[in-house]
Design an enzyme around this catalytic site. Sequence first.
Site, PDB file in Angstrom:
ATOM      1  N   LYS A  28      30.018  -5.112 -15.647  1.00 35.58           N
ATOM      2  CA  LYS A  28      31.383  -4.561 -15.760  1.00 35.58           C
ATOM      3  C   LYS A  28      32.353  -5.401 -14.936  1.00 35.58           C
ATOM      4  O   LYS A  28      33.486  -5.663 -15.348  1.00 35.58           O
ATOM      5  CB  LYS A  28      31.398  -3.090 -15.303  1.00 35.58           C
ATOM      6  CG  LYS A  28      30.714  -2.148 -16.307  1.00 35.58           C
ATOM      7  CD  LYS A  28      30.409  -0.771 -15.732  1.00 35.58           C
ATOM      8  CE  LYS A  28      29.570   0.048 -16.725  1.00 35.58           C
ATOM      9  NZ  LYS A  28      29.099   1.330 -16.186  1.00 35.58           N
TER      10      LYS A  28
ATOM     11  N   ASP B  62      36.295   6.708 -17.107  1.00 38.12           N
ATOM     12  CA  ASP B  62      35.116   7.204 -17.820  1.00 38.12           C
ATOM     13  C   ASP B  62      35.477   8.370 -18.743  1.00 38.12           C
ATOM     14  O   ASP B  62      34.753   8.663 -19.689  1.00 38.12           O
ATOM     15  CB  ASP B  62      34.077   7.737 -16.814  1.00 38.12           C
ATOM     16  CG  ASP B  62      33.063   6.696 -16.378  1.00 38.12           C
ATOM     17  OD1 ASP B  62      32.650   5.877 -17.223  1.00 38.12           O
ATOM     18  OD2 ASP B  62      32.675   6.707 -15.198  1.00 38.12           O
TER      19      ASP B  62
ATOM     20  N   GLN C 250      29.339   4.697 -10.726  1.00 36.90           N
ATOM     21  CA  GLN C 250      28.184   4.546 -11.598  1.00 36.90           C
ATOM     22  C   GLN C 250      27.230   5.726 -11.432  1.00 36.90           C
ATOM     23  O   GLN C 250      26.852   6.079 -10.313  1.00 36.90           O
ATOM     24  CB  GLN C 250      27.480   3.214 -11.290  1.00 36.90           C
ATOM     25  CG  GLN C 250      26.305   2.885 -12.211  1.00 36.90           C
ATOM     26  CD  GLN C 250      26.716   2.589 -13.653  1.00 36.90           C
ATOM     27  OE1 GLN C 250      27.845   2.172 -13.924  1.00 36.90           O
ATOM     28  NE2 GLN C 250      25.817   2.827 -14.581  1.00 36.90           N
TER      29      GLN C 250
END
Length: 297
Positions: free
Chosen positions: A52, A119, A96
């Site tokens: 990422k 997200d 994460q």
Amino acid sequence: MTEIIDGNAVASEIRSEISGCVETLTEAGVTPGLATVLMSDDPASETYVSMKQQDCEEVGINGIHVEIEPDAPSEELFETIDRLNDDPEVHGILVQLPVPDHVDKRAVIRAIDPAKDVDGFHPENVGRLVAGDARFKPCTPHGVQKLLEAYEIDTEGADAVVVGRSDIVGKPLANLLIQKAPQGNATTTVCHSRTDDLAAKTSTADIVIAAAGVPELIDGSMLKEGATVIDVGVNRVDADTDKGYKLVGDVDYESAKSVAGAITPVPGGVGPMTRAMLLYNTVAAASDHHDIEIELP
Ligand code: GUN
């Protein structure tokens, strides 16, 4: 002929359009910033986060990475989130998952400023998505929609079966597929680990999306001839390779390919799309925050 859905190619196109958005924002004095937070020593999580960050660099997004020891007190993570919430250079925050067991995952998600929640997991953003007013579509479901769009696979009126009910993929994807909106309007069934006779459900579907996290759960015998098969699974299984494992999806690719009309490979299907849509949400967050118009892909 079965069409192989090339996620790398579609993601690459999206990334190049996002680079253009970053340029527009930068010219207006705003460099989009994405903070990733890793509180884990799981090798797969480490790999995902570093990819990422690499993606950010490639498109000109300012990547900020914070690592927290997995055995640190949870306060350390919450203080980090508070600091990133207040940092004007950070437009998106991604913690994460999974976080360690001693950390309350739901509290972590709630701690992130919803306007920076790229997200799309914060309850406010989940609510908005369900209401048909999404601020950020979660990256994997959004990536699946973009793949279907790129290959002109019509969801309208189609029978779609989503296998898996996770908060990250199954639930938001099913919600998007039922919406009265482009890449929606599908008659959608959600199957899961307690579903009786999974094959009976998948074998009548026009579109099967496998997101159960079970290696090679769906095989060709469970599919309708010509169905579109989207494999979200990324499972490490033991194998006689240098690394000692190989990656397989939730679909038995060879047998499914012989029946499907179109299918995503693993790797190279949904994975690159998830990463691209994180960049998309980050530039969208920067654009919203500073009220600068951009043309998202
Ligand atoms: N772990 C696995 N997938 C995801 C994701 O999409 N976002 C976050 N934050 N963690 C994950």
